[in-house]
Write a protein that holds these residues in place. Structure first.
Motif: not given
Length: 361
Positions: A183-202
């Protein structure tokens, strides 16, 4: 770099014996794995949250609180906490309480979950998944950062003059990772707040996650939190190791072929070629994990899924010994080489307190 393991707490029959552990055995095994993770020198233990069979971790804070009492330095996290179906007030209270009990050794990963029926079980509509994630997290931040909160939103009753207790330890909330596989929306949310983004790339090819992480890094910089390279990125991984790769493949193949998450899909060879799954020698695990930096840039946290597909506890503990003794020391050394000085280390409570104090001065 922080290294650790995450568990989804599945109760899966061992395809070589046909026996499945009881729920009691599986829960106790998760505790054993957490203690083993600290023993072998890992940094993080994370548990999933599920509310349906064949999974057992319906109460992450209970499990992590028990582990906190028996460990000294392990960071306790989630993979993931359901921000869509949990009340943000309860999340704020539960994880602040856990933060105090663990002397700050707590962060959490937020996600929408991958089980559609969980939404109506908790009175929500799956069609509101993204709006729920956005609104509920906005409220969670308010509850942790303001002593008195007035709130009115779309998905819960209003709050008037509400104070969440206990307050975060040292006035600093747990670090938050936003977990996503698509979900790009969740990547955007993490970026907006300066939080971490965990991509569970399994499960998916790297090209998909390159795009998702690149979006997060670009938007992190756009919102003024730092350069794209300074964004906080975490990655998943799956490994099974033996001294030589032939033994590893032979032993793991029946688990791969029969596990619900793998069965009737690509072959083991196809899956290991297309995803981070590594079945082989410790050196092969090292070599493949080091390629993650080539694709995704310098990052802060690497978590491995080790106890899935019906693997017996004894085997998983052997895997953790290999991971801690032969793999992680090399990865720590290699990932440190040529790592830019301005790329942040993995977040800890101590680093967040230092950062907060420097901002307030």
């Amino acid at each position: 770099m922080q290294f650790g393991i995450f568990t989804v707490g599945d109760v899966t029959p061992d395809p070589t014996t046909g026996r499945a552990p009881s729920e009691h055995e599986r829960i106790k095994a998760m505790v054993t794995l957490a203690l083993k993770a600290e023993e072998v020198g890992l940094d993080v233990f994370a548990t999933g949250e599920h509310h349906n069979p064949p999974f057992v971790p319906s109460s992450p804070t209970t499990l992590l609180g028990f582990v906190a009492a028996r460990t000294e330095r392990l960071i306790l996290s989630t993979a993931t906490t359901l921000i869509t179906t949990n009340d943000p007030v309860k999340i704020a209270e539960d994880y602040a309480m856990l933060q105090h009990l663990a002397d700050g050794r707590v962060d959490l990963m937020l996600g929408r979950g991958n089980t559609g029926p969980v939404y109506p079980w908790f009175g929500q509509d799956i069609r509101n998944g993204i709006p729920l994630a956005v609104e509920n997290y906005a409220l969670l931040r308010e509850l942790w950062r303001n002593d008195v909160v007035d709130w009115e939103g779309r998905f819960r009753t209003p709050l008037q003059g509400f104070t969440s207790t206990p307050r975060p330890l040292d006035g600093v909330p747990p670090f938050v990772w936003h977990g996503s596989i698509r979900s790009p929306e969740i990547a955007e949310q993490a970026a907006y707040y300066g939080d971490g983004f965990f991509a569970n790339n399994i499960f998916w090819p790297k090209e998909h996650f390159v795009r998702l992480i690149s979006l997060y890094r670009e938007r992190y910089a756009h919102y003024g939190h730092g350069t794209p390279e300074q964004a906080y990125v975490g990655l998943g991984g799956q490994v099974f190791m033996r001294k030589n790769s032939q033994d590893a493949v032979r032993e793991f193949r029946p688990y791969f072929d029969k596990a619900p998450v793998y069965g009737n899909g690509p072959s083991l060879e196809e899956f290991t070629e297309q995803t981070p799954l590594t079945v082989g020698s410790p050196q092969e695990v090292i070599d493949k994990t080091l390629t993650f930096r080539e694709y995704f840039g310098d990052y802060q946290r690497q978590l491995f899924l080790m106890d899935h597909a019906g693997l017996p506890l004894k085997t998983v503990l052997e895997q953790l010994d290999i991971l801690g003794e032969e793999v992680i020391p090399v990865l720590r050394r290699e990932f440190a080489i040529n790592r830019p000085a301005d790329v942040p280390a993995g977040p800890t409570h101590e680093s967040l307190v230092t950062q907060a104090n420097s901002v307030s001065v």
